[in-house]
Design a protein around this motif. Sequence first.
Motif, PDB file in Angstrom:
ATOM      1  N   UNK A 233       0.765  -1.233   0.000  1.00 18.23           N
ATOM      2  CA  UNK A 233       0.000   0.000   0.000  1.00 18.23           C
ATOM      3  C   UNK A 233       0.799   1.288   0.000  1.00 18.23           C
ATOM      4  N   UNK A 234       2.086   1.226   0.268  1.00 16.83           N
ATOM      5  CA  UNK A 234       2.794   2.497   0.410  1.00 16.83           C
ATOM      6  C   UNK A 234       3.723   2.743  -0.770  1.00 16.83           C
ATOM      7  N   UNK A 235       4.166   3.963  -0.854  1.00 15.18           N
ATOM      8  CA  UNK A 235       5.056   4.350  -1.947  1.00 15.18           C
ATOM      9  C   UNK A 235       6.412   3.646  -1.798  1.00 15.18           C
ATOM     10  N   UNK A 238       6.071   0.363  -3.420  1.00 15.62           N
ATOM     11  CA  UNK A 238       6.100   0.582  -4.876  1.00 15.62           C
ATOM     12  C   UNK A 238       7.542   0.781  -5.341  1.00 15.62           C
ATOM     13  N   UNK A 241       9.410  -2.544  -5.281  1.00 16.94           N
ATOM     14  CA  UNK A 241       8.995  -3.437  -6.363  1.00 16.94           C
ATOM     15  C   UNK A 241       9.520  -2.972  -7.717  1.00 16.94           C
ATOM     16  N   UNK A 242       9.369  -1.710  -7.991  1.00 19.19           N
ATOM     17  CA  UNK A 242       9.759  -1.213  -9.319  1.00 19.19           C
ATOM     18  C   UNK A 242      11.279  -1.266  -9.465  1.00 19.19           C
ATOM     19  N   UNK A 245      12.048  -4.852 -10.406  1.00 23.73           N
ATOM     20  CA  UNK A 245      11.529  -5.300 -11.702  1.00 23.73           C
ATOM     21  C   UNK A 245      12.192  -4.569 -12.858  1.00 23.73           C
ATOM     22  N   UNK A 251      14.309   4.556 -11.835  1.00 26.04           N
ATOM     23  CA  UNK A 251      15.068   5.795 -11.935  1.00 26.04           C
ATOM     24  C   UNK A 251      14.224   6.870 -12.612  1.00 26.04           C
ATOM     25  N   UNK A 253      11.065   6.992 -12.636  1.00 34.57           N
ATOM     26  CA  UNK A 253       9.987   7.384 -11.724  1.00 34.57           C
ATOM     27  C   UNK A 253      10.500   8.337 -10.650  1.00 34.57           C
ATOM     28  N   UNK A 254      11.810   8.525 -10.591  1.00 31.47           N
ATOM     29  CA  UNK A 254      12.372   9.470  -9.632  1.00 31.47           C
ATOM     30  C   UNK A 254      12.897   8.819  -8.367  1.00 31.47           C
ATOM     31  N   UNK A 255      13.033   7.490  -8.385  1.00 32.02           N
ATOM     32  CA  UNK A 255      13.572   6.805  -7.217  1.00 32.02           C
ATOM     33  C   UNK A 255      15.058   6.577  -7.432  1.00 32.02           C
TER      34      UNK A 255
END
Lengths: 371, 590
Positions: A233-235, A238, A241-242, A245, A251, A253-255
């Motif tokens: 449920x949390x960022x 996310x 996971x991303x 994968x 990157x 997405x800004x992570x």
Amino acid sequence: MIRLEKRAAPSTKAAILSPLIAIALTVACGLLMIQAAGKSPGDAVDAYFLFPFNDLKAYFAAGEEARASLLYQPAEVVLKAIPLALIGVGLAVAFRAGIFNIGAAGQYILGAIFAGAVALYAPDTTPQIILLPACLIAGTLGGLLWALIPAFLRVRAGASEILTSLMLTYVAGYLLDWVVRGPWRDPLGFGFPQSREFPEATAMPLLLEGTRLHWGLFVMLAVVAAVWFAMARTITGFRVNITGLAPRAAHFAGFQQGRTIYVVFLLSGALAGLAGALETTAIIGQLQPEISAEYGFAAIIVAFLGRLHPVGVLLAALVLALTYIGGENAQITLGLPRNATLVFQGMLLLFLLACDAMIHYRLRWRTTARV
Amino acid sequence: MTSGNATPPRSVLFEARSIAKSFGDVHANRDISLDVAMGEKLALLGENGAGKSTFVKMIDGVLRPDRGEFLWRGKPVSISSPAVARQLGIGMVFQHFSTFEALTVGENLALALPKLSKRAIGKKAAELSDKYGLTLRLSRRVEALSAGEKQRVEIVRALIQTPKLLILDEPTSVLTPQEADRLFETLDALAADGMALIYISHRLPEIRQLCDRATILRQGAVVATCDPKTTPLSQIAEMMIGKTADPIRRTGSYVGAARLKVDNLSISVPEGTSLKKISFNARRGEILAIAGVAGEGQEALFSALSGEIPARRAKSITLSDKPIGAMGPTRRRRLGIAFAPEQRLGHAAVGDFPLSENLRITRHGLRGGETSLKARAAKIREAFDVRAGAGDPKAATLSGGNLQKFVMGREIDREPEVFVVAQPTWGVDAGAASFIRNELMRMTEKGAAVVVISQDLEEIFQIADRVAVLHRGELSETFAIDALTPERIGLLMSGSDIADLEMVDNTPEPRPQPKLVASNDAASVPPASASAVLSEPVRTVETETASAPPSTPAPPKPPPPQAPTRLSTRGTTSVQWTPPESFHPVRPEQ
């Protein structure tokens, strides 16, 4: 000839079936091995897998007075599952991000040492309500700090976290060895390499009379639930996971990968530390060279067997706990060596990884004829 | 030309009979029959999802047909694996790269020919590279290559095996016109030697230039086989899509102040091309195209603009005068800028995620960005005509064109003030491409600034207001689109400098084609460079003629009967694309 054909999309069914098939194959091969060792496979199944359930069955059949002792073995299985699930759920998060923290055993040991420091140096009069949480928090912090090292080395220097985290396990082992032989050795311990016994107040209250099962079970369940929530449920979930994968999409997405590495290492390290603290304070009651740090490695199997999913990890921890207790039981009743348990665990991981190929590939039987 | 009927005994090399293939409920191929003779160049046409890729994968032995059979020299064959296909003599250049990322170019080639020594392969590759103008650096790792370079590896890898039947899936999508022409010459030469070709492309003018026959697929079945040289392209397009393709219309727009400014931006990347002192600005209401062949620094430029690689100087990138160079992607998005990278799966989207989670990739951290993701995804699917499974399907299950529409929709739906997009229509069928281009132009009408990094000249001429060319990490000055011809961009892409261009321009020959699309009011777009104005003396006249009111009976200027070079044939693609009537440019309301 068997051929692997790539599936158009990963099969959900295979993802769920794979661990079950792996368990079945492990049992089948294990029984062959036991047969080869000249023991009865039937007795082995009984000793390894069925006895806790036999005890449970007997428990409900037995009268009031005979009951207590019959709960002991089933409770032991759950008890073993506590550290396995705690460590496993943290590792599952790290593995999901594609970060391989192999050094949970070391983080577990540091957790035990930090908890031990609090337990040994806190004033005797400290009430349990303060001392117990303080031990667990210190242990969590210890594991977290130990995990910080490989995370830092990976982010700053690009060093493989697999190697650094694994090697730090041995450093942690010698650190523990040193404190129990050196500064923290019990002066009244007849020279044995062990610390003073921890004060009573550090021990988790028992959950069931006549067993060793303690309230740490609920700590573990709360942690598993929290991790499940965070992942689903949390960022942060996310993000994890991303990153695992598709690192490039993460990157985009800004992570930043570096931050993700710190997050998962600190989480898995903290949970391993918590497990170490819990195990030493609640079960062992003092520091000694041998504090079951191999849970840190078994939890790797737990994480993969549980599909890197918190609920799966919980079930997988119970399965692995069963092999531990079953192994001990088989040593007693069948005279099987302790290594048999490790062989079981090794086979389980091997079959699991093999079966996992089924998620992305399907098997095709075909003749070798060629055009 | 060796048209099917012209040469009496066609020696059929390969034939497919009633091929069908389903994936669950999806009938990718219903009934496909076709044949190709030795020395023949057959075009396989169809929209994305028409079943072309599935069909060629069966020819290549990657997939097995459910029904139907393949015949090789008249004998039924079972192509059970790519190895069998290779043995028969079938070579394949896939649309999606099938190279090994972790290996070098040379090693990838060696894998195709396991029996040869590395040295022999190097020699052979060098020969091929030389002969066909497909330059390769054998020691580079494939993962460091750009899309265009990877494509070259694929082509050389197929050719190195001297196949009898060569299948090419969109091979020119990342090549410059000059490179494409050289490839066509190569293919012509190969066909003349008796090789059969199956050529898949969305670019009808290319098909017309290259192919003898065209087989058109729609919804998994053959709808027609025709001669592309004589059949009107509009008719072919109609057969492909089932309805007349929407012509791209530029309605003209107001160009305002600069929104995104890049000032002396340098980015060094360990692998690939670094950027050297790049400057440009994108203004309200315009589409600025960054043209260039693959691997000239596009990846670094996109990463620098998106914030994936922050700039060393914050002020080197400003958004509405706010320095954003030091910010990461999320902070930049918050300021109203959106990005869509070239690579759909793995960069723009995650295949294992459902569409709603993919929406989250560029929405998290924005105000209200994460509320009701599923409903939002469904809305985008509807608005952008994304065809996919019911519910919230995983991105990997979408076809390339549909996923691209979703990725575009994801950003456009946010109504960003600035939109940076790389290769918006790469590998996308004609219908989806014109849809996406129209959407980009619609954004500019609402006042957005759009930066399109593209290698597709047809696209650039259809939608761009201004163009700058990227070459070896350096950016040319910005030209108004009216000041450029495809030839000139081609030259700039290949690194020729302005001085050469002046000479080209001084030739008395008038511009060989009418305006492709009506661009915005010429007066409101001052050409960025003086040289552009000087070198374009007939521009005003052209614009006047081209923007005559739609009541003019005939098209303002018919395309020249015989284009002087192959290059310009390709350049005039848009003109041939749709019937001339639809090309009456629409004058902005004044």
